[in-house]
Design an enzyme around this catalytic site. Structure first.
Site, PDB file in Angstrom:
ATOM      1  N   GLY A  68      18.450 -44.027  88.197  1.00 11.37           N
ATOM      2  CA  GLY A  68      18.631 -42.892  87.291  1.00 11.37           C
ATOM      3  C   GLY A  68      17.693 -42.920  86.098  1.00 11.37           C
ATOM      4  O   GLY A  68      17.128 -41.892  85.698  1.00 11.37           O
ATOM      5  N   ASN A 111      28.854 -39.144  81.269  1.00 11.07           N
ATOM      6  CA  ASN A 111      29.316 -40.434  81.781  1.00 11.07           C
ATOM      7  C   ASN A 111      30.444 -41.037  80.950  1.00 11.07           C
ATOM      8  O   ASN A 111      31.192 -41.866  81.442  1.00 11.07           O
ATOM      9  CB  ASN A 111      28.142 -41.413  81.856  1.00 11.07           C
ATOM     10  N   GLN A 163      26.172 -38.866  87.429  1.00 16.92           N
ATOM     11  CA  GLN A 163      27.630 -39.021  87.511  1.00 16.92           C
ATOM     12  C   GLN A 163      28.278 -38.087  88.533  1.00 16.92           C
ATOM     13  O   GLN A 163      29.459 -38.238  88.832  1.00 16.92           O
ATOM     14  CB  GLN A 163      28.274 -38.792  86.137  1.00 16.92           C
ATOM     15  N   SER A 208      21.351 -41.616  91.295  1.00 17.11           N
ATOM     16  CA  SER A 208      21.245 -43.067  91.355  1.00 17.11           C
ATOM     17  C   SER A 208      22.274 -43.629  92.323  1.00 17.11           C
ATOM     18  O   SER A 208      23.476 -43.357  92.205  1.00 17.11           O
ATOM     19  CB  SER A 208      21.485 -43.639  89.951  1.00 17.11           C
ATOM     20  N   CYS A 248      29.663 -50.906  71.328  1.00 14.12           N
ATOM     21  CA  CYS A 248      29.817 -51.870  70.251  1.00 14.12           C
ATOM     22  C   CYS A 248      29.375 -53.240  70.742  1.00 14.12           C
ATOM     23  O   CYS A 248      30.072 -53.899  71.486  1.00 14.12           O
ATOM     24  CB  CYS A 248      31.292 -51.899  69.874  1.00 14.12           C
TER      25      CYS A 248
END
Ligand SMILES: *Cc1c(COP(=O)(O)O)cnc(C)c1O
Length: 387
Positions: free
Chosen positions: A71, A151, A179, A199, A325
């Site tokens: 992708g 996504n 997706q 992908s 994060c």
């Protein structure tokens, strides 16, 4: 402990029927598909069969498919490829504010090299308004790129409507369909796109292989300068096992996609209904109906997404959080900020994505354990005390 995988949007297992189809291409049919001899020709046949399957799946023609490494390469090649090819015509690109990094990063790279990019805003569900795309178009616009489905929050974008606008204005239109391919119907003519990325590892194929659909006549700079493979668009010896595997994966999706989507939608809607009944102060992100059959994303107030993930992992459940994060950065997800969440709330998100091997019992198990996890974390949270 039995492990439960609820992170199919990150990657899927390779279906054993796919790896079986790939197997002969490692040792017996190992030839270079560009070679004239029989070793080369049997490898070439594997690739061309996969090209037929891939193009058929998308409602395209075989010569409109270029095989890539996935992708990210398809998106980069589409965006930079159009930018370089049409540089003399214009320098403006229109995209959305919730794209994958594999679109936003090439766009930001081009901004450093004389191109202008408009990142069109989305509404609270993450929907792009086609009229906002229309308004963003200038006489210098050479490309529109809007993802088919997001996504993180699963929202499905109005691609056909944007396609009509692009057609009307005679501007190339790319969609990142990583997706959606293999999960919901994707037809390049219904969507009205000139370029479409997919992908394999997102639909039960192997990692490191994908494709870019390029509508006949679309002008595009080469992906990789090298040999004459892929009609000279992408030099590099073909990844024969990977390409064959992607073809097999699409065949399996074609057979089972509708049924799988129906089952996943039912489990998804159970989560959407039952989690808020069991846990106070949690909110669904993304559109309640216009969303991927296998995606739920919740903001869970007063706690960090990462703490939930660690606790779920201890029970054998693999999930994801919208916030990227990492140890270096504490930046919350750009997508969650773009739909209007505050920094604080954007940190407490949980994404559960289902797939081919998800069982009803997996959802029962999650529904049984998540409320207690949230309750315990909140009991320790200074944010919750202040409530
Ligand atoms: C996974 C993903 C990509 C990247 O695909 P790779 O094959 O992993 O490079 C791009 N866009 C979306 C929407 C994705 O989900």
């Amino acid at each position: 402990m039995e492990r439960i995988y609820l992170d199919y949007a990150a990657t899927t297992p390779c279906d054993p029927r796919v790896s079986e189809a790939m197997q002969p291409y490692f040792f017996e049919k190992f030839g270079n598909p560009s070679s004239i001899h029989s070793f080369g020709q049997e490898a070439k046949k594997g690739i061309e069969d996969a090209r037929e399957i891939t193009s058929g799946f998308l409602g395209a023609k075989p010569e409109e498919i270029v095989f890539t490494s996935g992708g990210t390469e398809s998106n980069n090649s589409a965006i930079k490829g159009v930018a370089y090819a049409l540089n003399s015509k214009g320098n403006h690109i229109v995209t959305s504010s919730i794209e994958h990094h594999a679109v936003t990063e090439p766009a930001k790279f081009l901004e450093k090299h004389g191109f202008k990019v408009t990142f069109v805003k989305v509404d609270k569900y993450g929907l792009v308004d086609p009229q906002d795309i229309k308004k963003a178009i200038t006489d210098k616009t050479i490309l529109i790129s809007v993802m088919h489905a997001n996504n993180e929050i699963g929202t499905i974008e109005p691609i056909s409507e944007i396609g009509r606008i692009a057609r009307e204005k005679d501007i190339y239109f790319h969609t990142d369909a990583v997706q959606t391919v293999g999960h919901i119907p994707v037809d390049v003519n219904e969507l009205g796109v000139d370029l479409l990325s997919l992908s394999a590892h997102k639909f039960y194929g192997p990692k490191g292989v994908g494709a870019l659909y390029i509508r006949k006549g679309t002008r595009l700079e080469r992906f990789l300068h090298g040999g004459g493979q892929e009609r000279s668009r992408r030099g590099s010896t073909h990844n024969t096992p990977g390409i064959v595997g992607m073809g097999r994966a699409l065949e399996l999706c074609k057979e089972k996609m509708r049924e799988e989507a129906q089952f996943q939608t039912r489990l998804r809607d159970r989560l959407i209904k039952e989690l808020p009944e069991k846990i106070p102060d949690i909110y669904l992100n993304g559109h309640p109906q216009k969303r991927l059959p296998n995606n739920v994303n919740f903001s869970i107030k007063y706690i960090e997404g990462e703490s939930i993930l660690l606790n779920l992992d201890m029970l054998g459940i693999a999930a994801s959080t919208g916030s990227a994060c990492t140890s270096e950065s504490l930046e919350p997800s750009q997508v969650l900020l773009a739909i209007g969440l505050s920094h604080e709330i954007a940190h407490g998100s949980l994404r559960l994505t289902l797939g081919r091997w998800t069982k009803e019992e997996d959802i029962d198990y999650l529904l049984e354990h998540l409320p207690a996890i949230v309750q315990n974390l909140r009991a320790m949270s200074p944010l919750y005390e202040k409530k």
